[in-house]
Design a protein around this motif. Sequence first.
Motif, PDB file in Angstrom:
ATOM      1  N   LYS A  28       0.833  -0.994   0.005  1.00 18.28           N
ATOM      2  CA  LYS A  28      -0.012   0.049  -0.106  1.00 18.28           C
ATOM      3  C   LYS A  28       0.994   1.207   0.130  1.00 18.28           C
ATOM      4  CE  LYS A  28      -3.987  -1.984   2.410  1.00 18.28           C
ATOM      5  NZ  LYS A  28      -4.930  -2.165   3.666  1.00 18.28           N
ATOM      6  N   TYR A  29       0.477   2.477  -0.713  1.00 19.20           N
ATOM      7  CA  TYR A  29       0.820   3.655  -0.610  1.00 19.20           C
ATOM      8  C   TYR A  29      -0.346   4.586  -0.730  1.00 19.20           C
ATOM      9  CZ  TYR A  29       3.800   7.495  -1.723  1.00 19.20           C
ATOM     10  OH  TYR A  29       4.334   8.956  -1.675  1.00 19.20           O
ATOM     11  N   ARG A  30      -0.507   5.421   0.219  1.00 12.78           N
ATOM     12  CA  ARG A  30      -1.591   6.261   0.763  1.00 12.78           C
ATOM     13  C   ARG A  30      -2.724   5.795   0.257  1.00 12.78           C
ATOM     14  NH1 ARG A  30       0.981  11.566  -2.393  1.00 12.78           N
ATOM     15  NH2 ARG A  30       2.542  12.016  -0.820  1.00 12.78           N
ATOM     16  N   HIS A  31      -3.553   6.034  -0.769  1.00 16.14           N
ATOM     17  CA  HIS A  31      -4.881   5.514  -0.944  1.00 16.14           C
ATOM     18  C   HIS A  31      -4.829   4.398  -1.772  1.00 16.14           C
ATOM     19  CE1 HIS A  31      -6.693   9.115   1.472  1.00 16.14           C
ATOM     20  NE2 HIS A  31      -6.013   9.581   0.549  1.00 16.14           N
ATOM     21  N   PHE A  32      -3.954   4.102  -2.227  1.00 13.50           N
ATOM     22  CA  PHE A  32      -3.635   2.906  -3.267  1.00 13.50           C
ATOM     23  C   PHE A  32      -2.960   1.567  -3.056  1.00 13.50           C
ATOM     24  CE2 PHE A  32      -2.711   7.234  -4.794  1.00 13.50           C
ATOM     25  CZ  PHE A  32      -3.848   7.561  -5.721  1.00 13.50           C
ATOM     26  N   ALA A  33      -3.390   0.608  -3.541  1.00 14.83           N
ATOM     27  CA  ALA A  33      -2.817  -0.611  -2.880  1.00 14.83           C
ATOM     28  C   ALA A  33      -2.723  -1.460  -4.311  1.00 14.83           C
ATOM     29  CB  ALA A  33      -3.852  -1.512  -2.212  1.00 14.83           C
ATOM     30  N   LEU A  34      -1.828  -2.247  -4.313  1.00 15.67           N
ATOM     31  CA  LEU A  34      -1.209  -3.242  -5.444  1.00 15.67           C
ATOM     32  C   LEU A  34      -2.560  -4.049  -5.450  1.00 15.67           C
ATOM     33  CD1 LEU A  34       2.541  -3.835  -4.799  1.00 15.67           C
ATOM     34  CD2 LEU A  34       1.333  -2.143  -6.587  1.00 15.67           C
ATOM     35  N   GLY A  35      -2.815  -4.350  -6.788  1.00 16.67           N
ATOM     36  CA  GLY A  35      -3.936  -5.104  -6.874  1.00 16.67           C
ATOM     37  C   GLY A  35      -5.324  -4.634  -7.395  1.00 16.67           C
ATOM     38  N   MET A  36      -5.403  -3.077  -7.115  1.00 19.40           N
ATOM     39  CA  MET A  36      -6.356  -2.391  -7.500  1.00 19.40           C
ATOM     40  C   MET A  36      -6.830  -2.565  -8.871  1.00 19.40           C
ATOM     41  SD  MET A  36      -5.996   1.066  -5.114  1.00 19.40           S
ATOM     42  CE  MET A  36      -7.560   1.919  -5.747  1.00 19.40           C
ATOM     43  N   ASN A  37      -7.931  -2.177  -9.327  1.00 19.39           N
ATOM     44  CA  ASN A  37      -8.254  -2.372 -10.880  1.00 19.39           C
ATOM     45  C   ASN A  37      -8.078  -0.890 -11.172  1.00 19.39           C
ATOM     46  OD1 ASN A  37     -10.525  -0.912 -10.284  1.00 19.39           O
ATOM     47  ND2 ASN A  37     -11.869  -2.717  -9.895  1.00 19.39           N
ATOM     48  N   LEU A  38      -8.147  -0.760 -12.585  1.00 19.37           N
ATOM     49  CA  LEU A  38      -8.024   0.630 -13.136  1.00 19.37           C
ATOM     50  C   LEU A  38      -8.990   1.694 -12.799  1.00 19.37           C
ATOM     51  CD1 LEU A  38      -6.399   2.528 -15.252  1.00 19.37           C
ATOM     52  CD2 LEU A  38      -7.429   1.287 -17.056  1.00 19.37           C
ATOM     53  N   THR A  39     -10.365   1.047 -12.931  1.00 25.11           N
ATOM     54  CA  THR A  39     -11.390   2.109 -12.406  1.00 25.11           C
ATOM     55  C   THR A  39     -11.180   2.746 -11.031  1.00 25.11           C
ATOM     56  OG1 THR A  39     -12.646   0.712 -13.860  1.00 25.11           O
ATOM     57  CG2 THR A  39     -13.675   2.275 -12.214  1.00 25.11           C
ATOM     58  N   GLY A  40     -10.548   1.932 -10.119  1.00 28.90           N
ATOM     59  CA  GLY A  40     -10.404   2.421  -8.708  1.00 28.90           C
ATOM     60  C   GLY A  40      -9.287   3.527  -8.643  1.00 28.90           C
ATOM     61  N   VAL A  41      -8.413   3.326  -9.335  1.00 28.59           N
ATOM     62  CA  VAL A  41      -7.220   4.399  -9.503  1.00 28.59           C
ATOM     63  C   VAL A  41      -7.792   5.536  -9.967  1.00 28.59           C
ATOM     64  CG1 VAL A  41      -4.915   4.686 -10.303  1.00 28.59           C
ATOM     65  CG2 VAL A  41      -5.386   2.615  -9.319  1.00 28.59           C
ATOM     66  N   LEU A  42      -8.439   5.413 -11.265  1.00 24.13           N
ATOM     67  CA  LEU A  42      -8.720   6.613 -11.959  1.00 24.13           C
ATOM     68  C   LEU A  42      -9.926   7.269 -11.020  1.00 24.13           C
ATOM     69  CD1 LEU A  42      -9.869   5.113 -15.209  1.00 24.13           C
ATOM     70  CD2 LEU A  42      -7.811   6.745 -14.900  1.00 24.13           C
ATOM     71  N   GLU A  43     -10.721   6.767 -10.243  1.00 24.50           N
ATOM     72  CA  GLU A  43     -11.535   7.604  -9.104  1.00 24.50           C
ATOM     73  C   GLU A  43     -10.662   8.042  -8.050  1.00 24.50           C
ATOM     74  OE1 GLU A  43     -14.012   4.237  -7.610  1.00 24.50           O
ATOM     75  OE2 GLU A  43     -15.451   4.369  -9.324  1.00 24.50           O
ATOM     76  N   HIS A  44      -9.582   7.448  -7.722  1.00 22.19           N
ATOM     77  CA  HIS A  44      -8.916   8.278  -6.463  1.00 22.19           C
ATOM     78  C   HIS A  44      -8.259   9.467  -7.192  1.00 22.19           C
ATOM     79  CE1 HIS A  44      -9.798   4.575  -3.956  1.00 22.19           C
ATOM     80  NE2 HIS A  44      -9.772   5.589  -3.151  1.00 22.19           N
ATOM     81  N   THR A  45      -7.771   9.242  -8.326  1.00 17.88           N
ATOM     82  CA  THR A  45      -6.905  10.347  -8.822  1.00 17.88           C
ATOM     83  C   THR A  45      -7.742  11.488  -9.790  1.00 17.88           C
ATOM     84  OG1 THR A  45      -6.508   9.042 -11.043  1.00 17.88           O
ATOM     85  CG2 THR A  45      -4.971   8.998  -9.172  1.00 17.88           C
ATOM     86  N   ASN A  46      -9.034  11.170  -9.867  1.00 13.11           N
ATOM     87  CA  ASN A  46      -9.925  12.147 -10.562  1.00 13.11           C
ATOM     88  C   ASN A  46      -9.422  12.235 -12.089  1.00 13.11           C
ATOM     89  OD1 ASN A  46     -12.204  13.709 -10.734  1.00 13.11           O
ATOM     90  ND2 ASN A  46     -11.064  15.530 -10.362  1.00 13.11           N
ATOM     91  N   GLN A  47      -9.218  11.203 -12.729  1.00 10.38           N
ATOM     92  CA  GLN A  47      -8.898  11.232 -14.027  1.00 10.38           C
ATOM     93  C   GLN A  47      -9.650  10.292 -14.813  1.00 10.38           C
ATOM     94  OE1 GLN A  47      -4.452  12.063 -14.994  1.00 10.38           O
ATOM     95  NE2 GLN A  47      -4.076  10.824 -13.168  1.00 10.38           N
ATOM     96  N   LYS A  48      -9.419  10.283 -16.269  1.00 13.56           N
ATOM     97  CA  LYS A  48     -10.285   9.569 -17.094  1.00 13.56           C
ATOM     98  C   LYS A  48      -9.688   8.607 -17.607  1.00 13.56           C
ATOM     99  CE  LYS A  48     -12.986  13.706 -17.577  1.00 13.56           C
ATOM    100  NZ  LYS A  48     -13.583  14.739 -18.499  1.00 13.56           N
ATOM    101  N   MET A  49     -10.307   7.779 -18.600  1.00 11.45           N
ATOM    102  CA  MET A  49      -9.434   6.771 -19.486  1.00 11.45           C
ATOM    103  C   MET A  49      -8.663   7.255 -20.593  1.00 11.45           C
ATOM    104  SD  MET A  49     -10.356   3.378 -18.744  1.00 11.45           S
ATOM    105  CE  MET A  49      -9.310   2.802 -20.163  1.00 11.45           C
ATOM    106  N   ALA A  50      -9.421   8.505 -21.041  1.00 14.54           N
ATOM    107  CA  ALA A  50      -8.327   9.047 -22.042  1.00 14.54           C
ATOM    108  C   ALA A  50      -7.061   9.379 -21.791  1.00 14.54           C
ATOM    109  CB  ALA A  50      -8.935  10.508 -22.432  1.00 14.54           C
TER     110      ALA A  50
END
Length: 224
Positions: A28-50
């Motif tokens: 784990k690092y901050r709000h992120f954990a290895l094994g998370m899916n891409l959608t979860g990381v996008l939500e935490h970083t407020n970014q898009k698939m683009a």
Amino acid sequence: MKMLRSSILFFVVLLLTAPLLRAQDFSKYRHFALGMNLTGVLEHTNQKMADVKVIHGHPALIQELTWWPPNLPGASFQSDTVEQILFSFHNGELYKISVTYDQTSTEGLTDEDMVKSISAKYGPATYIALPINLTKNDRYDVTQKTVASWADAQYSFNLVRSSFSDHLGLVIYSQRVNAEAELAVLEAVKLEQQEGPQREAERQKKETDDLEAARQKNRKIFHP
């Protein structure tokens, strides 16, 4: 009596080290954990698939997402003064987190200072002298020297220094998935080299066909 003292000493050491062992979560690092899916990381970083870059499409899908944490008053990310974080995905699963610290935040700090700070949370470090290349694409293809490593059977947590910019950072990855991703990248490069001539021929043919189609169309409608 000697055996009794040894047993007592063993249990005292066990009690002292147990909290430290429980605190060592290298995934784990901050709000992120290895094994998370891409959608979860996008939500935490407020970014898009683009914002996601596809590095290789086969034999495995390798994707990357670069994020610059907001440097806003009161933001939880400001205290670490991180310049950027690179997330690497293998078939949609987060398998590596590459953190680059803002250089001004680590200015004057020695490797020993950094190791001591991280060891306070993760325990004693294992030093690795050999340089490692933890990135594959052109933007980040810079050899990084491992300053210190913390690891268990599943995860590896590394303090690194860029040989190019001298920036300090962290590289955290799943040992199993990272190995799979590296093999997939090697296979993808091999396939691209094998398919390269055919793809180039197809590109040139399409370009020629498109030009001829445009020529025929313009011959019919062009009037001087």
